[in-house]
Design a protein around this motif. Structure first.
Motif, PDB file in Angstrom:
ATOM      1  N   LEU A   1       0.844  -1.196   0.000  1.00  0.00           N
ATOM      2  CA  LEU A   1       0.000   0.000   0.000  1.00  0.00           C
ATOM      3  C   LEU A   1       0.875   1.240   0.000  1.00  0.00           C
ATOM      4  O   LEU A   1       0.637   2.197  -0.722  1.00  0.00           O
ATOM      5  CB  LEU A   1      -0.916  -0.013   1.233  1.00  0.00           C
ATOM      6  CG  LEU A   1      -1.825   1.191   1.385  1.00  0.00           C
ATOM      7  CD1 LEU A   1      -2.822   1.222   0.237  1.00  0.00           C
ATOM      8  CD2 LEU A   1      -2.575   1.129   2.708  1.00  0.00           C
ATOM      9  N   LYS A   2       1.949   1.204   0.817  1.00  0.00           N
ATOM     10  CA  LYS A   2       2.831   2.357   0.894  1.00  0.00           C
ATOM     11  C   LYS A   2       3.492   2.614  -0.459  1.00  0.00           C
ATOM     12  O   LYS A   2       3.544   3.733  -0.937  1.00  0.00           O
ATOM     13  CB  LYS A   2       3.902   2.107   1.967  1.00  0.00           C
ATOM     14  CG  LYS A   2       4.837   3.283   2.172  1.00  0.00           C
ATOM     15  CD  LYS A   2       5.933   2.918   3.135  1.00  0.00           C
ATOM     16  CE  LYS A   2       6.943   4.059   3.220  1.00  0.00           C
ATOM     17  NZ  LYS A   2       8.217   3.625   3.726  1.00  0.00           N
ATOM     18  N   VAL A   3       3.974   1.531  -1.099  1.00  0.00           N
ATOM     19  CA  VAL A   3       4.634   1.674  -2.393  1.00  0.00           C
ATOM     20  C   VAL A   3       3.659   2.265  -3.400  1.00  0.00           C
ATOM     21  O   VAL A   3       3.971   3.203  -4.124  1.00  0.00           O
ATOM     22  CB  VAL A   3       5.160   0.296  -2.869  1.00  0.00           C
ATOM     23  CG1 VAL A   3       5.599   0.385  -4.319  1.00  0.00           C
ATOM     24  CG2 VAL A   3       6.306  -0.160  -1.986  1.00  0.00           C
TER      25      VAL A   3
ATOM     26  N   ALA B   1       8.276  -0.312 -10.349  1.00  0.00           N
ATOM     27  CA  ALA B   1       8.747  -1.694 -10.332  1.00  0.00           C
ATOM     28  C   ALA B   1      10.273  -1.778 -10.238  1.00  0.00           C
ATOM     29  O   ALA B   1      10.825  -2.795  -9.830  1.00  0.00           O
ATOM     30  CB  ALA B   1       8.271  -2.405 -11.594  1.00  0.00           C
ATOM     31  N   ARG B   2      10.948  -0.705 -10.621  1.00  0.00           N
ATOM     32  CA  ARG B   2      12.420  -0.748 -10.650  1.00  0.00           C
ATOM     33  C   ARG B   2      13.055  -0.227  -9.372  1.00  0.00           C
ATOM     34  O   ARG B   2      14.142  -0.672  -8.992  1.00  0.00           O
ATOM     35  CB  ARG B   2      12.941   0.084 -11.829  1.00  0.00           C
ATOM     36  CG  ARG B   2      12.676  -0.567 -13.166  1.00  0.00           C
ATOM     37  CD  ARG B   2      13.342   0.210 -14.267  1.00  0.00           C
ATOM     38  NE  ARG B   2      14.779   0.327 -14.076  1.00  0.00           N
ATOM     39  CZ  ARG B   2      15.564   1.122 -14.777  1.00  0.00           C
ATOM     40  NH1 ARG B   2      15.046   1.869 -15.719  1.00  0.00           N
ATOM     41  NH2 ARG B   2      16.841   1.176 -14.552  1.00  0.00           N
ATOM     42  N   ALA B   3      12.417   0.725  -8.735  1.00  0.00           N
ATOM     43  CA  ALA B   3      13.043   1.313  -7.548  1.00  0.00           C
ATOM     44  C   ALA B   3      11.979   1.956  -6.677  1.00  0.00           C
ATOM     45  O   ALA B   3      10.925   2.364  -7.166  1.00  0.00           O
ATOM     46  CB  ALA B   3      14.066   2.371  -7.964  1.00  0.00           C
ATOM     47  N   SER B   4      12.284   2.019  -5.391  1.00  0.00           N
ATOM     48  CA  SER B   4      11.390   2.733  -4.482  1.00  0.00           C
ATOM     49  C   SER B   4      11.521   4.231  -4.734  1.00  0.00           C
ATOM     50  O   SER B   4      12.474   4.694  -5.383  1.00  0.00           O
ATOM     51  CB  SER B   4      11.763   2.423  -3.034  1.00  0.00           C
ATOM     52  OG  SER B   4      13.024   2.990  -2.750  1.00  0.00           O
ATOM     53  N   VAL B   5      10.596   4.987  -4.191  1.00  0.00           N
ATOM     54  CA  VAL B   5      10.667   6.442  -4.333  1.00  0.00           C
ATOM     55  C   VAL B   5      11.932   6.974  -3.660  1.00  0.00           C
ATOM     56  O   VAL B   5      12.605   7.866  -4.178  1.00  0.00           O
ATOM     57  CB  VAL B   5       9.406   7.098  -3.741  1.00  0.00           C
ATOM     58  CG1 VAL B   5       9.562   8.609  -3.689  1.00  0.00           C
ATOM     59  CG2 VAL B   5       8.185   6.721  -4.569  1.00  0.00           C
ATOM     60  N   ARG B   6      12.273   6.384  -2.514  1.00  0.00           N
ATOM     61  CA  ARG B   6      13.485   6.843  -1.828  1.00  0.00           C
ATOM     62  C   ARG B   6      14.714   6.632  -2.716  1.00  0.00           C
ATOM     63  O   ARG B   6      15.537   7.531  -2.878  1.00  0.00           O
ATOM     64  CB  ARG B   6      13.653   6.108  -0.497  1.00  0.00           C
ATOM     65  CG  ARG B   6      15.003   6.417   0.159  1.00  0.00           C
ATOM     66  CD  ARG B   6      15.203   5.738   1.485  1.00  0.00           C
ATOM     67  NE  ARG B   6      14.649   6.548   2.556  1.00  0.00           N
ATOM     68  CZ  ARG B   6      13.569   6.248   3.223  1.00  0.00           C
ATOM     69  NH1 ARG B   6      12.917   5.147   2.944  1.00  0.00           N
ATOM     70  NH2 ARG B   6      13.118   7.031   4.180  1.00  0.00           N
TER      71      ARG B   6
END
Lengths: 242, 193
Positions: free
Chosen positions: B11-13, B78-83
């Motif tokens: 959910l966070k992602v 899908a490739r990387a988190s926002v961070r």
């Protein structure tokens, strides 16, 4: 990281090499037959080189200044100034350079009109202080008793405005006051604020407006703070030093 | 990983990916504010540590979010988190900032809000150190203290108990929870898997 029920409380101490000799020997005798404790110890031991890289646990993380959020928001195109136009099929979503000439003219004309309105009876540039320029904002007539003093300071990232207002009508419902830097080419929001029953407020605002880029500083009363694109009437204004 | 935790993570992602997608939408101000309030402080902390100058750090943070706005359509959840994505942007912005600083007068002593980093240190190493500092800063003072005494001063649990006038069992338990919480914080910051 918890290990087994019987020896779990020794895992962290062992992983950090902090057990006394007898306890360490007892735990090491247990380890070969307990995969849970072995895995838990490995997890603790992975922390140690990371802590070594940090070099200590006392270093405080610097906090950003409160105004940084406002300057970040102000630097984002379209933020609080002009709504992005509706996207047409097959068109780049934010290709502002593709605006039709008429659409491009709208904000420019709006800003020009605003400048023309503000220029009438607007006080001249204020006096420089060691810290910046102190300016007195005059009422537009909408709220005749309202007044404000702004300390304008140019920063590497833009402009900081320490604003002190008096006798402003309290905001109601979704109303907000919004400060603007205005130029012939458009205007940029410096931030918003609300006013309570006292009519007095002191607030620090910030925008990525650089020295010489803007002619006026104005405050409008926006009827709906959730829709900043809706421009309300001007309440206070002043010229900026060139 | 239990199911509720897994769904909370997804959910966070999803929410953060939507926030990035919203940077160029009608509510760009709200999206930018949400992103800034989640990551602005830690990016600023990293910039201050690296650049050793609060003014330059502010410029860098502003630059990061402006670049994020410009390139938000390139973000792929899908490739990387926002961070990870924001730090990749920060890394590039930092390289540009350090190039610019090379043409500026050096910062005067006394202007530094903290100890400036070694300018020759790779940015990735500085970034990792910063994230570890962030994780440590999330621990309670008691947990930081027990790690400081055990790991950095090399005291045994018994010696820590004598120094702090606490029962050995309490020190043992405190080190256990300090380790667990540090690991959790490092996982949240994506330093550990």
């Amino acid at each position: 990281m918890t290990g087994c029920d019987r020896y779990g409380d020794l895992v962290a101490g062992y992983g950090f090499d902090a057990l006394e000799a007898a306890e360490r020997a007892r735990f090491e005798a247990h380890l070969p037959g307990c995969p849970r404790c072995r895995e838990a110890v490995t997890e603790v031991q992975r922390l140690r080189p990371l802590l070594d890289l940090a070099g200590g646990v006392e270093a405080a993380t610097p906090e950003p200044p409160a105004m940084l959020e406002a300057s970040v928001l102000a630097a984002i195109p379209h933020t609080g100034t002009f709504r992005p136009r509706r996207r047409n099929r097959g068109e780049h979503p934010h290709a502002t350079s593709r605006r039709s000439p008429r659409r491009r003219l709208v904000p420019v004309l709006a800003a020009a009109v605003l400048i023309a309105i503000l220029a009438v009876t607007v006080p001249g540039p204020g006096s420089p202080t060691p810290a910046g320029f102190r300016l007195r904002l005059a009422s537009s007539g909408l709220q005749p008793h309202a007044s404000a003093v702004a300390l304008v300071r140019y920063r590497p990232w833009g402009t900081q405005v320490d604003l002190s207002v008096e006798h402003l009508a309290p905001t109601r419902g979704k109303e907000i006051y919004e400060a603007w830097f205005v130029s012939p080419h458009g205007r940029m929001s410096a931030g918003t604020f609300t006013v309570g029953a006292s009519g007095h407020v002191q607030v620090t605002l910030a925008a990525a407006a650089h020295r010489g880029g803007y002619r006026m500083l104005g405050i409008t009363l926006e009827p709906d703070g959730l829709h900043p694109g809706h421009h309300g009437p001007n309440v206070l204004r002043t010229r900026l030093p060139t | 990983m239990n199911e509720s935790w897994r769904s909370a993570v997804s959910l966070k992602v999803k929410t953060e990916a939507e926030t990035v997608a919203g940077l160029r939408g009608r509510n760009s101000q709200e999206a930018t504010r949400a992103l800034y309030r989640t990551y602005g402080a830690e990016l600023y902390g990293f910039a201050v540590r690296r650049l050793g100058d609060a003014g330059l750090a502010e410029e860098l943070v502003q630059d990061v979010f402006t670049r994020a706005w410009h390139h938000s359509d390139r973000y792929e959840p899908a490739r990387a988190s926002v961070r990870t994505w924001l730090y990749a942007i920060a890394r590039n912005a930092l390289i540009d900032a350090e190039r610019r600083r090379g043409r500026r007068p050096p910062v005067q002593p006394g202007e530094h809000p903290g100890d400036p980093a070694d300018p020759d240190e790779p940015i990735e190493t500085a970034l990792l150190r910063h994230q570890i500092h962030l994780a440590v800063s999330r621990l309670t003072a008691d947990h930081r203290q027990v790690i400081q005494l055990v790991h950095f001063r090399g005291l045994s649990l018994v010696e820590v108990a004598e120094l702090t006038h606490l029962p050995v069992g309490t020190v043992k338990s405190r080190l256990h929870y300090a380790s667990a919480n540090l690991r959790l914080a490092l996982q949240e910051l994506e330093v550990l898997p």
